[in-house]
Scaffold this motif. Structure first.
Motif, PDB file in Angstrom:
ATOM      1  N   UNK A 276     -32.093  73.229 -53.152  1.00  0.00           N
ATOM      2  CA  UNK A 276     -32.450  73.904 -51.901  1.00  0.00           C
ATOM      3  C   UNK A 276     -31.573  73.478 -50.728  1.00  0.00           C
ATOM      4  N   UNK A 277     -31.316  72.179 -50.594  1.00  0.00           N
ATOM      5  CA  UNK A 277     -30.619  71.662 -49.422  1.00  0.00           C
ATOM      6  C   UNK A 277     -29.134  72.030 -49.385  1.00  0.00           C
ATOM      7  N   UNK A 278     -28.583  72.532 -50.477  1.00  0.00           N
ATOM      8  CA  UNK A 278     -27.165  72.899 -50.483  1.00  0.00           C
ATOM      9  C   UNK A 278     -26.944  74.338 -50.023  1.00  0.00           C
ATOM     10  N   UNK A 279     -28.014  75.071 -49.753  1.00  0.00           N
ATOM     11  CA  UNK A 279     -27.893  76.482 -49.380  1.00  0.00           C
ATOM     12  C   UNK A 279     -27.653  76.696 -47.897  1.00  0.00           C
ATOM     13  N   UNK A 280     -27.217  77.891 -47.564  1.00  0.00           N
ATOM     14  CA  UNK A 280     -26.917  78.233 -46.168  1.00  0.00           C
ATOM     15  C   UNK A 280     -28.181  78.295 -45.323  1.00  0.00           C
ATOM     16  N   UNK A 281     -29.308  78.739 -45.913  1.00  0.00           N
ATOM     17  CA  UNK A 281     -30.546  78.862 -45.128  1.00  0.00           C
ATOM     18  C   UNK A 281     -30.961  77.507 -44.569  1.00  0.00           C
ATOM     19  N   UNK A 282     -30.920  76.461 -45.421  1.00  0.00           N
ATOM     20  CA  UNK A 282     -31.320  75.127 -44.976  1.00  0.00           C
ATOM     21  C   UNK A 282     -30.412  74.652 -43.845  1.00  0.00           C
ATOM     22  N   UNK A 283     -29.109  74.906 -43.953  1.00  0.00           N
ATOM     23  CA  UNK A 283     -28.168  74.474 -42.909  1.00  0.00           C
ATOM     24  C   UNK A 283     -28.443  75.210 -41.600  1.00  0.00           C
ATOM     25  N   UNK A 284     -28.698  76.530 -41.688  1.00  0.00           N
ATOM     26  CA  UNK A 284     -28.970  77.306 -40.462  1.00  0.00           C
ATOM     27  C   UNK A 284     -30.260  76.842 -39.804  1.00  0.00           C
ATOM     28  N   UNK A 285     -31.283  76.562 -40.601  1.00  0.00           N
ATOM     29  CA  UNK A 285     -32.526  76.071 -40.013  1.00  0.00           C
ATOM     30  C   UNK A 285     -32.322  74.724 -39.329  1.00  0.00           C
ATOM     31  N   UNK A 286     -31.499  73.878 -39.933  1.00  0.00           N
ATOM     32  CA  UNK A 286     -31.211  72.584 -39.314  1.00  0.00           C
ATOM     33  C   UNK A 286     -30.463  72.776 -37.990  1.00  0.00           C
ATOM     34  N   UNK A 287     -29.570  73.767 -37.936  1.00  0.00           N
ATOM     35  CA  UNK A 287     -28.873  74.060 -36.677  1.00  0.00           C
ATOM     36  C   UNK A 287     -29.869  74.409 -35.569  1.00  0.00           C
ATOM     37  N   UNK A 288     -30.875  75.213 -35.923  1.00  0.00           N
ATOM     38  CA  UNK A 288     -31.876  75.634 -34.944  1.00  0.00           C
ATOM     39  C   UNK A 288     -32.714  74.436 -34.491  1.00  0.00           C
ATOM     40  N   UNK A 289     -33.190  73.650 -35.455  1.00  0.00           N
ATOM     41  CA  UNK A 289     -34.047  72.509 -35.129  1.00  0.00           C
ATOM     42  C   UNK A 289     -33.281  71.474 -34.305  1.00  0.00           C
ATOM     43  N   UNK A 290     -31.998  71.277 -34.617  1.00  0.00           N
ATOM     44  CA  UNK A 290     -31.204  70.249 -33.941  1.00  0.00           C
ATOM     45  C   UNK A 290     -30.913  70.596 -32.479  1.00  0.00           C
ATOM     46  N   UNK A 291     -31.203  71.826 -32.066  1.00  0.00           N
ATOM     47  CA  UNK A 291     -31.025  72.173 -30.652  1.00  0.00           C
ATOM     48  C   UNK A 291     -32.007  71.398 -29.782  1.00  0.00           C
ATOM     49  N   UNK A 292     -33.109  70.945 -30.372  1.00  0.00           N
ATOM     50  CA  UNK A 292     -34.058  70.095 -29.673  1.00  0.00           C
ATOM     51  C   UNK A 292     -33.611  68.643 -29.824  1.00  0.00           C
ATOM     52  N   UNK A 293     -33.213  68.023 -28.752  1.00  0.00           N
ATOM     53  CA  UNK A 293     -32.680  66.664 -28.796  1.00  0.00           C
ATOM     54  C   UNK A 293     -33.669  65.678 -29.396  1.00  0.00           C
ATOM     55  N   UNK A 294     -34.964  65.944 -29.250  1.00  0.00           N
ATOM     56  CA  UNK A 294     -35.966  65.021 -29.793  1.00  0.00           C
ATOM     57  C   UNK A 294     -36.008  65.045 -31.334  1.00  0.00           C
ATOM     58  N   UNK A 295     -35.404  66.075 -31.917  1.00  0.00           N
ATOM     59  CA  UNK A 295     -35.438  66.208 -33.375  1.00  0.00           C
ATOM     60  C   UNK A 295     -34.209  65.617 -34.062  1.00  0.00           C
ATOM     61  N   UNK A 296     -33.207  65.229 -33.262  1.00  0.00           N
ATOM     62  CA  UNK A 296     -31.990  64.668 -33.865  1.00  0.00           C
ATOM     63  C   UNK A 296     -32.318  63.401 -34.644  1.00  0.00           C
ATOM     64  N   UNK A 297     -31.774  63.311 -35.830  1.00  0.00           N
ATOM     65  CA  UNK A 297     -32.027  62.159 -36.679  1.00  0.00           C
ATOM     66  C   UNK A 297     -33.172  62.345 -37.651  1.00  0.00           C
ATOM     67  N   UNK A 298     -33.953  63.409 -37.474  1.00  0.00           N
ATOM     68  CA  UNK A 298     -35.096  63.631 -38.368  1.00  0.00           C
ATOM     69  C   UNK A 298     -34.634  64.257 -39.678  1.00  0.00           C
ATOM     70  N   UNK A 299     -35.551  64.442 -40.588  1.00  0.00           N
ATOM     71  CA  UNK A 299     -35.266  65.038 -41.883  1.00  0.00           C
ATOM     72  C   UNK A 299     -35.764  66.477 -41.907  1.00  0.00           C
ATOM     73  N   UNK A 300     -35.149  67.283 -42.738  1.00  0.00           N
ATOM     74  CA  UNK A 300     -35.591  68.673 -42.882  1.00  0.00           C
ATOM     75  C   UNK A 300     -36.603  68.750 -44.016  1.00  0.00           C
TER      76      UNK A 300
END
Length: 217
Positions: free
Chosen positions: A193-217
């Protein structure tokens, strides 16, 4: 060396993997799966989790004693008598204790089943709710339009919590999205699952929140 890390553009961490370093992975730079303590404070990379604290030897919760646990274990896993017969047994037991001013360990089969369902030994208790069709009913309705159905489920948050707490999964779990490539010609590879484009795009969205940096997906 296998698993060695380098850093490429935009702070993306890369690591060579596989026999002979025949592949490499670029890991998402924002959601990095940084280890943290119980309060959510980040710890240095490579920090090992604190050892799990064993329960005291006299802690049989949610049972009040070892005897209560062994009774439930015997009836539920070995005897497997029906709920009606279990109620009869508990009632006879209660009657035998009246003169001594005692009471049985379980008041009814529901009491015992409730305690069993609340047992937390790496498992998550089952829960249920009832569903029924609520739409328009035709002149000659099918039976399912009037029937009720039980839906059984386990709390997904508790399931995930148990998975994350299981030390056997510690080295077999992807905590951040990655892109895998062949070292020879940089051909992209997909697996899990984690090697797919969907997971990467979701991480891009979540990482826009500075409080979420460093967390796990």
């Amino acid at each position: 060396m296998p698993g060695s890390d380098t850093e490429v553009d935009d702070g993306i961490r890369a690591a060579f993997i596989g026999p002979g370093n025949n592949s490499f992975c670029n890991y998402h730079p924002g959601l990095t799966g940084q280890p943290c303590n119980a309060d959510g404070d980040f710890l240095p990379n490579g920090t090992r989790p604190e050892p799990r604290q064993p329960k005291p030897p006299d802690d049989w919760s949610p049972y009040s004693s070892r005897l209560e646990f062994e009774l439930a274990d015997f009836i539920y896993t070995r005897s497997q008598i029906s709920a009606a017969n279990l109620n009869t047994l508990l009632e006879l037991w209660a009657a035998s204790l009246v003169e001594a001013g005692g009471k049985p360990m379980f008041g009814s089969y529901k009491d015992m089943y409730r305690t069993i369902d609340n047992t937390r030994v790496g498992d998550v208790k089952w829960q249920s709710f009832t569903v029924k069709y609520t739409g328009d009913v035709v002149a000659d309705p099918a039976p399912w339009m009037h029937d009720e159905y039980d839906v059984w489920f386990r709390d997904p948050l508790e399931v995930v919590r148990n998975m994350l707490a299981n030390p056997e999964f510690a080295d077999n779990m992807d905590l951040q999205p990655f892109r895998e490539y062949n070292t020879t010609d940089s051909t992209r590879r997909w697996q899990d699952f984690m090697s797919g484009d969907w997971a990467w795009r979701q991480a891009d969205i979540i990482a826009q929140d500075q409080d979420c940096l460093g967390s796990a997906l």
